[in-house]
Design a protein around this motif. Sequence first.
Motif, short mmCIF file in Angstrom:
data_model
loop_
_atom_site.label_atom_id
_atom_site.label_comp_id
_atom_site.label_asym_id
_atom_site.label_seq_id
_atom_site.Cartn_x
_atom_site.Cartn_y
_atom_site.Cartn_z
N PHE A 88 0.83 -1.20 0.00
CA PHE A 88 0.00 0.00 0.00
C PHE A 88 0.87 1.26 0.00
O PHE A 88 0.57 2.24 -0.68
CB PHE A 88 -0.90 -0.13 1.23
N GLU A 89 1.99 1.21 0.71
CA GLU A 89 2.85 2.39 0.78
C GLU A 89 3.66 2.61 -0.50
O GLU A 89 4.09 3.71 -0.78
CB GLU A 89 3.83 2.26 1.96
N ARG A 90 3.85 1.51 -1.25
CA ARG A 90 4.66 1.63 -2.46
C ARG A 90 4.05 2.64 -3.43
O ARG A 90 4.74 3.46 -4.02
CB ARG A 90 4.81 0.25 -3.14
N GLY A 91 2.71 2.59 -3.57
CA GLY A 91 2.00 3.52 -4.45
C GLY A 91 2.20 4.96 -3.99
O GLY A 91 2.48 5.84 -4.80
N LEU A 92 2.08 5.18 -2.68
CA LEU A 92 2.26 6.54 -2.16
C LEU A 92 3.70 7.01 -2.37
O LEU A 92 3.95 8.16 -2.71
CB LEU A 92 1.95 6.57 -0.65
N ALA A 93 4.64 6.08 -2.18
CA ALA A 93 6.06 6.42 -2.33
C ALA A 93 6.35 6.83 -3.77
O ALA A 93 7.11 7.78 -4.03
CB ALA A 93 6.94 5.25 -1.91
N MET A 94 5.73 6.13 -4.73
CA MET A 94 5.97 6.45 -6.14
C MET A 94 5.44 7.85 -6.45
O MET A 94 6.00 8.60 -7.24
CB MET A 94 5.28 5.43 -7.05
N THR A 95 4.32 8.22 -5.82
CA THR A 95 3.70 9.51 -6.11
C THR A 95 4.35 10.66 -5.32
O THR A 95 4.52 11.75 -5.84
CB THR A 95 2.19 9.47 -5.78
N PHE A 96 4.68 10.40 -4.06
CA PHE A 96 5.17 11.50 -3.21
C PHE A 96 6.65 11.36 -2.87
O PHE A 96 7.49 11.99 -3.46
CB PHE A 96 4.30 11.61 -1.95
N SER A 97 6.96 10.52 -1.91
CA SER A 97 8.35 10.24 -1.56
C SER A 97 8.28 9.02 -0.66
O SER A 97 7.20 8.59 -0.27
CB SER A 97 9.00 11.42 -0.84
N GLU A 98 9.42 8.53 -0.30
CA GLU A 98 9.47 7.35 0.57
C GLU A 98 8.55 7.54 1.80
O GLU A 98 8.42 8.65 2.32
CB GLU A 98 10.92 7.24 1.04
N VAL A 99 7.90 6.48 2.23
CA VAL A 99 6.99 6.58 3.38
C VAL A 99 7.64 5.93 4.59
O VAL A 99 8.04 4.77 4.54
CB VAL A 99 5.64 5.86 3.08
N ASP A 100 7.76 6.69 5.67
CA ASP A 100 8.24 6.09 6.93
C ASP A 100 7.02 5.55 7.67
O ASP A 100 5.92 6.07 7.51
CB ASP A 100 8.90 7.17 7.80
N HIS A 101 7.22 4.54 8.48
CA HIS A 101 6.04 4.07 9.19
C HIS A 101 6.34 3.60 10.61
O HIS A 101 7.49 3.34 10.98
CB HIS A 101 5.31 2.98 8.41
N LEU A 102 5.27 3.50 11.36
CA LEU A 102 5.34 3.03 12.74
C LEU A 102 4.14 2.11 12.97
O LEU A 102 3.00 2.48 12.65
CB LEU A 102 5.26 4.24 13.69
N TYR A 103 4.41 0.92 13.48
CA TYR A 103 3.34 -0.03 13.80
C TYR A 103 3.17 -0.04 15.31
O TYR A 103 4.16 -0.19 16.04
CB TYR A 103 3.70 -1.44 13.33
N VAL A 104 1.96 0.11 15.77
CA VAL A 104 1.68 0.09 17.21
C VAL A 104 0.71 -1.04 17.50
O VAL A 104 -0.42 -1.06 17.01
CB VAL A 104 1.13 1.46 17.68
N TYR A 105 1.21 -2.00 18.27
CA TYR A 105 0.47 -3.26 18.47
C TYR A 105 -0.26 -3.28 19.80
O TYR A 105 0.10 -2.57 20.74
CB TYR A 105 1.45 -4.43 18.46
N GLU A 106 -1.23 -4.16 19.90
CA GLU A 106 -1.93 -4.48 21.16
C GLU A 106 -2.38 -3.22 21.91
O GLU A 106 -2.07 -3.03 23.08
CB GLU A 106 -1.02 -5.35 22.04
N THR A 107 -3.08 -2.37 21.17
CA THR A 107 -3.53 -1.11 21.77
C THR A 107 -4.63 -1.38 22.81
O THR A 107 -5.29 -2.42 22.78
CB THR A 107 -4.09 -0.16 20.69
N TYR A 108 -4.81 -0.42 23.67
CA TYR A 108 -5.85 -0.49 24.68
C TYR A 108 -7.13 0.01 24.02
O TYR A 108 -7.23 1.17 23.64
CB TYR A 108 -5.45 0.39 25.87
N GLN A 109 -8.11 -0.92 23.87
CA GLN A 109 -9.24 -0.57 23.01
C GLN A 109 -10.42 0.06 23.75
O GLN A 109 -11.15 0.87 23.19
CB GLN A 109 -9.70 -1.84 22.27
#
Length: 220
Positions: free
Chosen positions: A152-173
């Motif tokens: 999903f980020e590859r498309g954005l990277a091609m259009t804008f610039s490289e995408v940095d990301h952060l994954y946040v797991y096991e959130t308090y729901q």
Amino acid sequence: MKFFAVNGSPRPKCNTAQLLDKALEGVKSVFPDAEVERVNLYDFPFHGCKSCFACKVVNGKHYGKCVQKDDLKPILEEIVESDGIILGSPIYLSDVTGNMRCFLERFSFPFVAYSKTEVVEHKRMPLAYIYTMNASEEISHQIGYHDLHDHFERGLAMTFSEVDHLYVYETYQFKDYSRYVSDAFDESERREIRKNRFPKDLESAFELGKKIAIRAKQLD
Ligand SMILES: Cc1cc2nc3c(=O)[nH]c(=O)nc-3n(C[C@H](O)[C@H](O)[C@H](O)COP(=O)(O)O)c2cc1C
């Protein structure tokens, strides 16, 4: 300079929103005078792309622009001229939320040229993505969330610039797990994660914001 955080969660004060605000603080630590704004995509009605193709008409006056008139339009006009964007969304049914997808269609599709030779001229700005989820890191890898989002980020990277990301797991729901049928989760473990790991996630979001600001400086 102006930086946006785009919140794809319907909850304006929960995990994703808090992480996005921290990222904007990170931006401010680099550019104290920068203007920062969090847009909550569930605060106003809007649709995804309606396939009108006004953005692709030959010599069209709206070439490369989304013409849909709704509450998103003026915000989108500012976002595409901004200096950096941090997107954030909970994972819903193994993807980003519906409103985030609608936003992304409107944000990026006008810049996708249906041409072998031509490109659509537009501003390139650094992007980052914060994903929040119930899943643990291990399960997230097993289910393939990372593959999905790399794709999903590859498309954005091609259009804008490289995408940095952060994954946040096991959130308090939930504020109170006892109110809901939720025995699939260990509430005390989640509380512990909230107390001890989430502050580190917030720090990572702050660092992500700093990184976006530094990249904006380099792209300038
Ligand atoms: C409709 C819905 C679908 C969800 N689907 C998933 C999922 O597929 N995988 C997952 O790990 N978490 C899932 N979750 C949990 C959220 O991603 C998680 O609680 C997230 O951190 C919520 O973000 P927020 O606190 O900013 O709203 C789902 C939650 C909802 C409400």
